[in-house]
Write a protein that holds these residues in place. Structure first.
Motif, PDB file in Angstrom:
ATOM      1  N   HIS A 214      -1.808  54.713  23.881  1.00 13.01           N
ATOM      2  CA  HIS A 214      -2.487  54.392  25.028  1.00 13.01           C
ATOM      3  C   HIS A 214      -3.323  53.302  24.842  1.00 13.01           C
ATOM      4  O   HIS A 214      -3.887  53.290  23.772  1.00 13.01           O
ATOM      5  CB  HIS A 214      -3.276  55.696  25.671  1.00 13.01           C
ATOM      6  N   THR A 215      -3.338  52.578  25.686  1.00 13.26           N
ATOM      7  CA  THR A 215      -4.327  51.262  25.689  1.00 13.26           C
ATOM      8  C   THR A 215      -5.371  51.328  26.722  1.00 13.26           C
ATOM      9  O   THR A 215      -6.208  50.281  26.807  1.00 13.26           O
ATOM     10  CB  THR A 215      -3.645  50.038  25.727  1.00 13.26           C
ATOM     11  N   LYS A 216      -5.459  52.029  27.656  1.00 15.71           N
ATOM     12  CA  LYS A 216      -6.284  52.024  28.727  1.00 15.71           C
ATOM     13  C   LYS A 216      -6.977  53.391  29.094  1.00 15.71           C
ATOM     14  O   LYS A 216      -6.325  54.441  28.736  1.00 15.71           O
ATOM     15  CB  LYS A 216      -5.524  51.588  30.020  1.00 15.71           C
ATOM     16  N   GLN A 221      -9.364  56.178  24.886  1.00 20.18           N
ATOM     17  CA  GLN A 221     -10.447  56.602  24.214  1.00 20.18           C
ATOM     18  C   GLN A 221     -10.207  58.272  23.494  1.00 20.18           C
ATOM     19  O   GLN A 221     -10.578  58.490  22.486  1.00 20.18           O
ATOM     20  CB  GLN A 221     -11.483  57.119  25.197  1.00 20.18           C
ATOM     21  N   LYS A 222      -9.180  59.129  24.026  1.00 17.16           N
ATOM     22  CA  LYS A 222      -8.588  60.134  23.381  1.00 17.16           C
ATOM     23  C   LYS A 222      -7.952  59.651  22.022  1.00 17.16           C
ATOM     24  O   LYS A 222      -7.934  60.428  21.251  1.00 17.16           O
ATOM     25  CB  LYS A 222      -7.994  61.082  24.351  1.00 17.16           C
ATOM     26  N   ASP A 223      -7.142  58.670  22.321  1.00 20.64           N
ATOM     27  CA  ASP A 223      -6.412  58.384  21.326  1.00 20.64           C
ATOM     28  C   ASP A 223      -6.983  57.817  20.054  1.00 20.64           C
ATOM     29  O   ASP A 223      -6.799  58.311  18.879  1.00 20.64           O
ATOM     30  CB  ASP A 223      -5.304  57.290  21.625  1.00 20.64           C
ATOM     31  N   GLN A 254     -12.256  49.006  20.022  1.00 19.40           N
ATOM     32  CA  GLN A 254     -12.569  48.338  21.269  1.00 19.40           C
ATOM     33  C   GLN A 254     -12.170  46.677  21.075  1.00 19.40           C
ATOM     34  O   GLN A 254     -11.886  46.109  21.981  1.00 19.40           O
ATOM     35  CB  GLN A 254     -13.763  48.660  21.840  1.00 19.40           C
ATOM     36  N   ASP A 255     -12.659  46.506  19.894  1.00 19.22           N
ATOM     37  CA  ASP A 255     -12.402  44.871  19.446  1.00 19.22           C
ATOM     38  C   ASP A 255     -10.852  44.808  19.457  1.00 19.22           C
ATOM     39  O   ASP A 255     -10.422  43.579  19.892  1.00 19.22           O
ATOM     40  CB  ASP A 255     -13.035  44.618  18.258  1.00 19.22           C
ATOM     41  N   LEU A 256     -10.055  45.766  19.009  1.00 20.56           N
ATOM     42  CA  LEU A 256      -8.471  45.454  19.151  1.00 20.56           C
ATOM     43  C   LEU A 256      -7.711  45.860  20.225  1.00 20.56           C
ATOM     44  O   LEU A 256      -6.684  45.666  20.303  1.00 20.56           O
ATOM     45  CB  LEU A 256      -7.913  46.217  18.001  1.00 20.56           C
ATOM     46  N   GLN A 257      -8.586  46.396  21.169  1.00 26.58           N
ATOM     47  CA  GLN A 257      -7.963  46.875  22.372  1.00 26.58           C
ATOM     48  C   GLN A 257      -6.811  46.102  23.076  1.00 26.58           C
ATOM     49  O   GLN A 257      -5.963  46.418  23.547  1.00 26.58           O
ATOM     50  CB  GLN A 257      -8.692  47.826  23.209  1.00 26.58           C
ATOM     51  N   GLN A 258      -7.616  44.940  23.465  1.00 31.02           N
ATOM     52  CA  GLN A 258      -6.582  44.110  24.049  1.00 31.02           C
ATOM     53  C   GLN A 258      -5.532  43.417  23.251  1.00 31.02           C
ATOM     54  O   GLN A 258      -4.691  42.589  24.004  1.00 31.02           O
ATOM     55  CB  GLN A 258      -7.739  42.850  24.824  1.00 31.02           C
ATOM     56  N   LEU A 259      -5.523  43.650  22.062  1.00 31.94           N
ATOM     57  CA  LEU A 259      -4.671  42.783  21.121  1.00 31.94           C
ATOM     58  C   LEU A 259      -3.391  43.880  20.728  1.00 31.94           C
ATOM     59  O   LEU A 259      -2.363  43.393  20.369  1.00 31.94           O
ATOM     60  CB  LEU A 259      -5.336  42.514  19.701  1.00 31.94           C
ATOM     61  N   VAL A 260      -3.563  44.942  21.180  1.00 33.11           N
ATOM     62  CA  VAL A 260      -2.343  45.930  20.755  1.00 33.11           C
ATOM     63  C   VAL A 260      -1.090  45.753  21.662  1.00 33.11           C
ATOM     64  O   VAL A 260      -1.185  45.513  22.902  1.00 33.11           O
ATOM     65  CB  VAL A 260      -2.673  47.574  21.067  1.00 33.11           C
ATOM     66  N   ASP A 261       0.159  45.782  20.958  1.00 32.23           N
ATOM     67  CA  ASP A 261       1.479  45.888  21.621  1.00 32.23           C
ATOM     68  C   ASP A 261       1.909  47.346  21.219  1.00 32.23           C
ATOM     69  O   ASP A 261       2.293  47.610  20.134  1.00 32.23           O
ATOM     70  CB  ASP A 261       2.297  45.051  20.980  1.00 32.23           C
ATOM     71  N   VAL A 264       4.797  48.434  19.232  1.00 36.87           N
ATOM     72  CA  VAL A 264       4.834  48.297  17.577  1.00 36.87           C
ATOM     73  C   VAL A 264       3.642  49.136  17.293  1.00 36.87           C
ATOM     74  O   VAL A 264       3.113  48.900  16.164  1.00 36.87           O
ATOM     75  CB  VAL A 264       4.952  46.800  17.081  1.00 36.87           C
ATOM     76  N   PHE A 265       3.299  50.253  18.038  1.00 37.39           N
ATOM     77  CA  PHE A 265       2.112  51.165  17.656  1.00 37.39           C
ATOM     78  C   PHE A 265       2.716  52.420  17.926  1.00 37.39           C
ATOM     79  O   PHE A 265       1.875  53.098  19.071  1.00 37.39           O
ATOM     80  CB  PHE A 265       0.864  50.717  18.447  1.00 37.39           C
ATOM     81  N   PRO A 266       3.474  53.048  17.473  1.00 33.89           N
ATOM     82  CA  PRO A 266       4.030  54.498  17.762  1.00 33.89           C
ATOM     83  C   PRO A 266       3.030  55.516  16.961  1.00 33.89           C
ATOM     84  O   PRO A 266       2.440  55.172  15.995  1.00 33.89           O
ATOM     85  CB  PRO A 266       5.298  54.549  17.522  1.00 33.89           C
ATOM     86  N   VAL A 267       2.915  56.540  17.715  1.00 31.30           N
ATOM     87  CA  VAL A 267       2.173  57.801  17.161  1.00 31.30           C
ATOM     88  C   VAL A 267       3.080  58.992  17.161  1.00 31.30           C
ATOM     89  O   VAL A 267       3.974  59.214  17.903  1.00 31.30           O
ATOM     90  CB  VAL A 267       0.847  58.091  17.807  1.00 31.30           C
ATOM     91  N   ALA A 268       2.924  59.647  16.153  1.00 29.34           N
ATOM     92  CA  ALA A 268       3.419  61.094  15.980  1.00 29.34           C
ATOM     93  C   ALA A 268       2.744  62.042  16.397  1.00 29.34           C
ATOM     94  O   ALA A 268       1.441  62.216  15.997  1.00 29.34           O
ATOM     95  CB  ALA A 268       4.206  61.175  14.655  1.00 29.34           C
TER      96      ALA A 268
END
Length: 385
Positions: A214-216, A221-223, A254-261, A264-268
């Motif tokens: 999640h990116t928003k 925040q939970k992630d 937070q510095d990376l939040q807007q850079l995430v795709d 290509v960032f799956p979680v299990a």
């Protein structure tokens, strides 16, 4: 304690004491890499923040920055820099008085480099350190390693880069290899072995669920908190690493939040608990190379324009709790991460995975079985004081 300047011919090595000194400290890299087409200038703010009075590191460590200066055509100019630091978390973890050097940059003059190394070592001795290790910029989470092989291409996002003479200088000054690390390249047009799809299917049948990060909002925040607890637990024994506080981790996220795709960032997850993740990022260095270290209005416009040229990514972390590896969570994450990179409309042609320490054989075998080939070699050095 007052630190006396050191004179080496026409060069003076002295501590950084004023805002003007810090500006010269930050300027050194532009002089070192002026003619290097592979160099990507870091954002000045990303370095300067570590020297503010309220920097998080100063809550558990101490540091001293040094610059080497000489008279140039336009007055005093800086030609080298280094930071000596004491990370109390690392000392507590390892049980030895180990100091660090980092943020090293220097023109191609061994006498200047040696003087900077000596200034850092002398300061660390006065702090009671018996071993010095580096390059580590305060913590391995910030930046570390000298590149020793693979100078034919520039660094991907959040990876170190340096001239070939840096490792030559540090070895000439009597330092010894402590540990090597590798980066791997995978070309995305090559298919993964079928074992990865099978691993994904087995993980699903074992009760594992996968989703994009999640990116928003509150979900982000939970992630981030879940990533923090997972990262801290899974990598607590990593070489020379130290735990971060949740506050530090959140600031970095937070510095990376807007850079995430997210593709290509799956979680299990297992029963709603995060148990693994694959952290991929687009290689924003392709765009950052054009902003000259400053994201002012012109830098932002250049960044937005050149980000369209991004055609590669970096995988920073492949993480799974040990008890879920037998459910083949790592294979499932690699399968999904690679699949996300080749989705319709995605620009990625290749990915760099790293860094991976040379003695981390489980991770190396996993990456190599997926088709990864070593493309760069890095090194950390040590020296008794």
């Amino acid at each position: 304690m007052t630190i006396a300047p050191i004179e080496i011919g026409s060069v003076t090595i002295r501590p950084v004491l004023s805002p003007g000194d810090l500006e010269m400290f930050l300027d050194v890299s532009k002089r070192v890499y002026a003619n290097d087409p592979n160099w990507v200038q870091p954002l000045r703010s990303s370095i300067a923040k570590h020297f503010k009075p309220d920097a998080p590191f100063l809550q558990y460590g101490k540091l001293q920055a040094f610059i080497a200066t000489r008279m140039g055509k336009n007055g005093t100019e800086a030609v080298g820099r280094v930071v000596a630091s004491v990370n109390q978390r690392l000392i507590d973890k390892e049980g030895q008085q180990v100091g660090l050097f980092g943020f090293f940059e220097c023109i191609e003059d061994f006498s200047v480099a040696e003087g900077l190394f000596n200034a850092a070592c002398d300061w660390l001795r006065r702090q009671g350190m018996t071993v010095v290790r580096g390059p580590i910029d305060l913590s391995t989470h910030i930046n570390c390693l000298f590149l020793v092989d693979g100078f034919d291409s520039g660094p991907m996002i959040m990876m170190p880069y340096n001239p070939p003479y840096y490792p030559q200088f540090v070895e000439r000054a009597g330092w010894q290899k402590a540990k090597d690390a590798y980066s791997y390249v995978i070309h995305l047009e090559q298919e993964l072995p079928p074992e990865y799809k099978k691993g994904y299917d087995i993980a699903i049948k074992s009760g594992i669920t996968f989703r994009p990060i999640h990116t928003k909002g509150e979900e982000f925040q939970k992630d981030v908190e879940s990533l923090y607890h997972l990262f801290t637990k899974a990598f607590s024994d990593n070489y020379s690493s130290t735990p971060r506080s949740l506050e530090e981790f959140v600031e970095e996220a937070q510095d990376l939040q807007q850079l995430v795709d997210p593709d290509v960032f799956p979680v299990a997850e297992y029963n709603g608990e995060m148990v693994g993740f694959w952290m991929g990022l687009p290689d924003y260095n392709i765009a950052l190379k054009h902003v000259n270290g400053k994201l002012n209005w012109l830098g932002i416009l250049k960044f937005l324009w050149y980000r369209r040229q991004i055609d590669q990514g970096r995988v920073l972390v492949i993480c799974s709790l040990p008890e879920y590896r037998r459910k083949l969570v790592p294979l499932g994450l690699i399968y999904l991460g690679m699949l996300g990179g080749i989705k319709k409309g995605k620009p990625y042609k290749r990915a760099e995975l790293g860094f991976v320490y040379e003695d981390n054989m489980p991770s190396r075998k996993l990456v190599e079985s997926a088709g990864g080939k070593i493309c760069k070699t890095y090194r950390i050095y040590e020296k008794p004081l």
